[in-house]
Scaffold this active site. Structure first.
Site, short mmCIF file in Angstrom:
data_model
loop_
_atom_site.label_atom_id
_atom_site.label_comp_id
_atom_site.label_asym_id
_atom_site.label_seq_id
_atom_site.Cartn_x
_atom_site.Cartn_y
_atom_site.Cartn_z
N CYS A 85 -70.12 1.06 59.23
CA CYS A 85 -70.09 0.74 57.79
C CYS A 85 -70.70 1.81 56.89
O CYS A 85 -70.00 2.41 56.08
CB CYS A 85 -70.77 -0.59 57.56
SG CYS A 85 -70.07 -1.88 58.59
C1 UGA Z 1 -74.46 -2.89 57.21
C2 UGA Z 1 -75.12 -3.73 56.09
O1 UGA Z 1 -76.51 -3.92 56.38
C3 UGA Z 1 -74.43 -5.09 55.96
O2 UGA Z 1 -74.99 -5.80 54.88
C4 UGA Z 1 -72.94 -4.87 55.72
O3 UGA Z 1 -72.22 -6.08 55.63
C5 UGA Z 1 -72.36 -4.07 56.87
O4 UGA Z 1 -73.04 -2.79 56.96
C6 UGA Z 1 -70.90 -3.86 56.59
O5 UGA Z 1 -70.56 -3.11 55.67
O6 UGA Z 1 -70.06 -4.53 57.21
P1 UGA Z 1 -74.69 -2.82 59.89
O7 UGA Z 1 -73.80 -1.60 59.82
O8 UGA Z 1 -74.39 -3.87 60.89
O9 UGA Z 1 -74.68 -3.56 58.45
O10 UGA Z 1 -76.13 -2.31 60.21
P2 UGA Z 1 -77.55 -2.16 59.48
O11 UGA Z 1 -78.50 -3.10 60.05
O12 UGA Z 1 -77.40 -2.15 58.02
O13 UGA Z 1 -77.96 -0.70 59.99
C7 UGA Z 1 -77.14 0.45 59.72
C8 UGA Z 1 -77.81 1.70 60.23
O14 UGA Z 1 -78.96 2.01 59.45
C9 UGA Z 1 -78.31 1.62 61.69
O15 UGA Z 1 -77.95 2.83 62.35
C10 UGA Z 1 -79.80 1.49 61.56
O16 UGA Z 1 -80.49 2.03 62.67
C11 UGA Z 1 -80.08 2.30 60.30
N1 UGA Z 1 -81.31 1.90 59.60
C12 UGA Z 1 -81.43 0.65 59.07
C13 UGA Z 1 -82.33 2.82 59.47
O17 UGA Z 1 -82.24 3.97 59.95
N2 UGA Z 1 -83.47 2.44 58.81
C14 UGA Z 1 -83.61 1.22 58.27
O18 UGA Z 1 -84.69 0.96 57.67
C15 UGA Z 1 -82.58 0.30 58.41
#
Ligand code: UGA
Length: 453
Positions: free
Chosen positions: A280
């Protein structure tokens, strides 16, 4: 008040990826009659046997329950049938990236044309809802004309059209489906929006989240703006992490914790690390940049978000080189392959550029992940070695990179590394280990941590 069972609309979902299947199982688990449709026969066959085609905590149980109650059925193709037999259709097909960052809308276009053909045969009012992430203007300019062309009917009069983005996170996708922070209902006309709002009010009855009624393109933009904001927050804290590394005694974890206490900033999505991956954020930030540029505006902030994220994983390789000198012939252990914990998804996983660069520099790699090994094998084939456990992965390694913060890695102690590795050097790419404990016992490098004073 929830709708009487016999009054509940029947639902169809087109596309059974994360969003589609969680939406389908979400409605079915609350007693709605749902048809989930996909062109992929193997996927539907698995779904109908109660097996989600991807790892998602809690989903298998709810899927099996829904099948057993007869509330859900997977259908291969046959959009005409599923639209004909239901009242509302959610479209959750993929919108993959093109090389220039823009999104490929062919699956949306084909779903819309097929739904349109089905609407031609239908004499009851039907609402189509786009749930796929699509750039502003898509539902109005691509979906609506296709529906009208194929059905020979008028949108807003003979049938309804809405855009309602999802905000679910992989790893907690089912929970996010049934407990939303907010629901966005973008509609072509009032009647379409009212129908969808009524469905959501019934679905969430008891704890209805705020429902935002708006236009189709505002709904589309809300999704991109939300993901771009979260991605920017991550690139921001990674920038602060990179500054911290230059300042003796500075620690980004403490900076983030203190910043997060300011309610205007908030503590979530301030975990510095190797950057964001997944299907995403990388795709959506690129698509928003491409869409904005096509409209004549260069979104410099988003370009910076992207650039920081592209460089961030390679810091792990830099750290390795600082510790080992040349990487030629060195054995590197990689803990964690999935783009984040609780998923087997490796799309845009941060380890991909890390492993590719390490291989380029002549290192040999052994990797381990609790659930994503089968995905890694598709990507890296025999270019790397695959361990059956954490301890096996660490065996005789010259350096270890912690790339995904799985709970089982959080339990490791310095002893585990010292005992198994050739030389205990650990690079904590996700800041899960306490520098006070690890730094005293072994060579420990953590992202966003300045040298001890
Ligand atoms: C993300 C959004 O959080 C959802 O709200 C959205 O619906 C979804 O994309 C989508 O567009 O369908 P997701 O991709 O499942 O969800 O994952 P996240 O938990 O948001 O994490 C994304 C990335 O960011 C991961 O690689 C995670 O490790 C990284 N991340 C997250 C960080 O490096 N630091 C943080 O503080 C949080």
């Amino acid at each position: 008040m929830s709708l009487a069972l016999e009054k509940r609309p029947k639902i169809s979902v087109i596309g059974t990826g994360y969003v589609g299947l969680c939406t389908a199982v979400g409605f079915a688990s609350k007693g709605y009659s749902v048809l989930a449709c996909d062109v992929d026969e193997a996927k539907i066959e698995k779904i109908n046997r109660g097996l989600p085609p991807f790892h998602e905590p809690g989903l298998q149980e709810k899927l099996s329950e829904s099948l057993a109650k007869g509330n859900l059925s997977g259908v291969v193709g046959q959009i005409d049938r599923v639209v004909g037999e239901t009242d509302l259709t959610f479209v959750a097909v993929g919108t993959p990236s093109r090389p220039d960052g823009s999104i490929d809308l062919q699956y949306i276009e084909s779903a819309a044309s097929n739904i349109g053909r089905a609407l031609k045969q239908k004499d009851t009012y039907h609402v189509t809802i786009i749930k796929s992430t699509v750039v502003p203007g898509t539902t109005q300019d691509i979906v609506k004309p296709a529906l009208e062309r194929e059905s020979k009917k008028r949108c807003g009069v003979d049938f309804g059209l809405c855009m309602s983005p999802e905000f679910l996170r992989q790893g907690s996708a089912f929970q996010d489906t049934v407990n939303a922070d907010r629901v966005v209902v973008g509609s072509f006309d009032k009647q379409s929006g009212d129908k969808l709002e009524e469905l959501y009010r019934d679905f969430y009855s008891g704890h209805v989240p705020p429902i935002i009624r708006t236009t189709l393109s505002t709904a589309e933009l809300i999704k991109y703006a939300s993901n771009a904001m979260l991605a920017t927050k991550i690139s921001f804290i990674n920038t602060i992490a990179n500054i911290c590394e230059k300042i003796p005694g500075a620690d980004v974890k403490v900076v983030a914790a203190a910043m997060g206490l300011d309610r205007r900033i908030g503590s979530l999505f301030l975990d510095a690390g190797l950057g964001y991956g997944g299907s995403c954020f990388p795709k959506d930030v690129k698509a928003l940049i491409a869409c904005s540029k096509a409209l004549g505006y260069t979104p410099e902030l988003l370009d910076a978000t992207e650039n920081v994220n592209r460089k961030q994983p390679l810091k792990a390789v830099e750290f390795c080189k600082q510790q080992l000198g040349t990487l030629e012939g060195k054995k590197i252990a990689i803990l964690g392959l999935a783009f984040k914990p609780d998923t087997d998804d490796m799309r845009e996983a941060r380890v991909i550029p890390i492993i590719n660069q390490l291989l380029k520099e002549g290192a040999t790699i052994t990797a381990y992940d609790p659930v994503a090994m089968h995905m890694a094998q598709i990507i890296f084939k025999n270019k790397i070695q695959y361990a059956a456990s954490t301890m096996q992965c660490l065996q005789k390694a010259d350096c270890c990179i912690l790339a995904t913060e799985w709970p089982e890695f959080q339990k490791l102690t310095p002893q585990d590394f010292i005992k198994n590795m050739k030389q205990p050097i650990l690079i904590d790419g996700r800041r899960i280990y306490d520098p006070q404990v690890f730094g005293k016992k072994m060579k420990f490098v953590a992202l966003g941590l300045g040298q001890p004073i």
